[in-house]
Design a protein around this motif. Sequence first.
Motif, short mmCIF file in Angstrom:
data_model
loop_
_atom_site.label_atom_id
_atom_site.label_comp_id
_atom_site.label_asym_id
_atom_site.label_seq_id
_atom_site.Cartn_x
_atom_site.Cartn_y
_atom_site.Cartn_z
N PRO A 170 -5.95 -32.85 34.94
CA PRO A 170 -5.20 -33.61 35.79
C PRO A 170 -4.04 -33.53 35.18
CG PRO A 170 -7.22 -34.69 34.42
CD PRO A 170 -6.81 -33.59 33.85
N TRP A 171 -3.61 -32.69 33.90
CA TRP A 171 -2.12 -32.88 33.43
C TRP A 171 -0.92 -31.57 34.04
CZ3 TRP A 171 -0.28 -37.46 32.57
CH2 TRP A 171 -1.68 -37.98 31.48
N TYR A 172 -2.25 -30.74 34.80
CA TYR A 172 -1.17 -28.86 34.32
C TYR A 172 -0.27 -29.29 36.19
CZ TYR A 172 -0.28 -24.70 36.78
OH TYR A 172 0.03 -23.85 37.27
N PRO A 173 -0.27 -30.17 36.70
CA PRO A 173 0.87 -29.91 37.67
C PRO A 173 2.18 -30.08 37.52
CG PRO A 173 -1.37 -30.69 38.70
CD PRO A 173 -1.57 -30.66 37.21
N LEU A 174 1.76 -31.25 36.50
CA LEU A 174 2.98 -32.01 35.13
C LEU A 174 3.90 -31.07 34.35
CD1 LEU A 174 1.30 -35.63 35.70
CD2 LEU A 174 2.67 -35.09 36.47
N MET A 175 3.08 -29.93 33.85
CA MET A 175 3.08 -29.39 33.20
C MET A 175 4.79 -28.33 33.33
SD MET A 175 2.09 -29.90 30.48
CE MET A 175 1.82 -31.35 30.90
N LYS A 176 5.16 -28.38 34.82
CA LYS A 176 6.19 -27.46 35.35
C LYS A 176 7.34 -28.46 35.07
CE LYS A 176 4.84 -27.94 39.95
NZ LYS A 176 4.49 -27.23 40.91
N ARG A 177 6.82 -29.63 34.87
CA ARG A 177 8.63 -30.81 34.95
C ARG A 177 8.58 -31.19 33.90
NH1 ARG A 177 6.15 -34.72 39.10
NH2 ARG A 177 5.22 -33.04 40.82
N TRP A 178 7.74 -30.71 32.16
CA TRP A 178 7.70 -30.84 31.35
C TRP A 178 8.68 -29.78 30.19
CZ3 TRP A 178 2.84 -34.50 30.87
CH2 TRP A 178 3.13 -35.62 32.10
N THR A 179 7.38 -28.98 30.97
CA THR A 179 7.97 -27.05 29.65
C THR A 179 7.81 -26.16 29.86
OG1 THR A 179 6.79 -26.36 27.65
CG2 THR A 179 5.69 -27.56 29.55
N TYR A 180 8.35 -25.44 29.28
CA TYR A 180 8.87 -23.72 29.82
C TYR A 180 7.40 -23.01 29.84
CZ TYR A 180 13.47 -24.42 30.88
OH TYR A 180 14.98 -24.34 31.14
N TRP A 181 6.17 -23.86 29.45
CA TRP A 181 4.78 -23.28 29.02
C TRP A 181 3.90 -24.02 29.58
CZ3 TRP A 181 4.41 -19.48 26.19
CH2 TRP A 181 5.74 -18.77 25.00
N PRO A 182 4.40 -23.93 31.23
CA PRO A 182 2.80 -24.04 32.22
C PRO A 182 1.91 -23.19 32.03
CG PRO A 182 4.80 -24.05 33.79
CD PRO A 182 5.61 -23.92 32.11
N GLN A 183 2.39 -22.09 31.89
CA GLN A 183 1.48 -21.20 32.14
C GLN A 183 0.04 -20.86 31.09
OE1 GLN A 183 4.11 -20.55 33.01
NE2 GLN A 183 3.86 -19.77 35.56
N ALA A 184 0.57 -21.29 29.53
CA ALA A 184 -0.26 -21.68 28.61
C ALA A 184 -1.41 -22.52 29.05
CB ALA A 184 0.83 -22.23 27.11
N PHE A 185 -0.90 -24.16 29.34
CA PHE A 185 -1.56 -24.87 30.08
C PHE A 185 -2.32 -24.32 30.44
CE2 PHE A 185 -3.16 -29.42 31.06
CZ PHE A 185 -2.55 -29.96 29.86
N LEU A 186 -2.55 -24.20 31.83
CA LEU A 186 -3.25 -23.19 32.74
C LEU A 186 -4.01 -22.03 32.39
CD1 LEU A 186 -4.01 -22.79 35.76
CD2 LEU A 186 -2.13 -20.43 36.12
N GLY A 187 -3.38 -21.54 31.38
CA GLY A 187 -4.67 -20.87 30.36
C GLY A 187 -5.43 -21.66 30.18
#
Length: 279
Positions: free
Chosen positions: A133-150
């Motif tokens: 649920p949180w991954y789509p929001l990561m690119k707004r909050w952090t420069y590390w959405p790829q880590a969360f995607l991982g």
Amino acid sequence: MAKSALDPHDGQKPSIVWSYFVLTRLHKFPAGSNLAFWPGAWGITLSAFRVGMTIEQALIQLGMYLLGCTLCHSAGCIWNDICDREFDRKVAVSLHGAVFLLAVLVALWMVTLSFAGHNGIKVGLFGFLSLVPWYPLMKRWTYWPQAFLGLAMTWALPTSWASINGFTDVSIPTVLLAGGISWTIYYDTIYACQDRGDDIQAGVKSTAVLFGSHMRSILCAFASGFVMALVYTGVATGASTAYFIVTVLMTALELAWQMYILDFTNEAQCWKVFKVSNM
């Protein structure tokens, strides 16, 4: 920034059935689904040798995880599109229709997860509820959405491991999970390089934006992390020489070659390397 699947692509109104099918990304299968499936396959393969699974049992497990990962990936893509509607205004399906389809896919995914056993269900549900649920929001909050995607894309590994082995020898899936995250950061940063200029203008955060002129050296470090995780897994499981030649050495050589030839400003080349690196 890449357009959402909710957008019509050719200027003509697509059929409603095709619009919903595109929303799931199944028209691109196995792209995307395979990235979630491979870590689950690692867990099953490693576990099969440990517990003496028959080939038939292993194939059934692999088939169920392929189905489950495909459903989960499709659900995640729909959720990502719903969250991105403020960025992508033109839509080909209604919000209510997208939410209904999302609910159907999540229900089907939970049915497949129910076959993973008590431990697998607990780990799978934890990952799904805390990551997807949180991954789509990561690119707004952090420069590390790829880590969360991982984390999200590799979560089938601890799920499959716990399903078969319980919570024993957790160092093996933990190290390989870290390697999978490194691998995801590697290939998804290369993918994000295609939209780097648009992302900077739109204020979208990503590792492709963050790494900047240090892109090659940082990605080499993450590629090395992935290879080191493969080495540890081989040593910890007593793998054969063939494993170290085919899996470790060949992977290392391929990633090294990619880093040597890749021009991060060449979108076509980034797309080609992205496809090769996640086969």
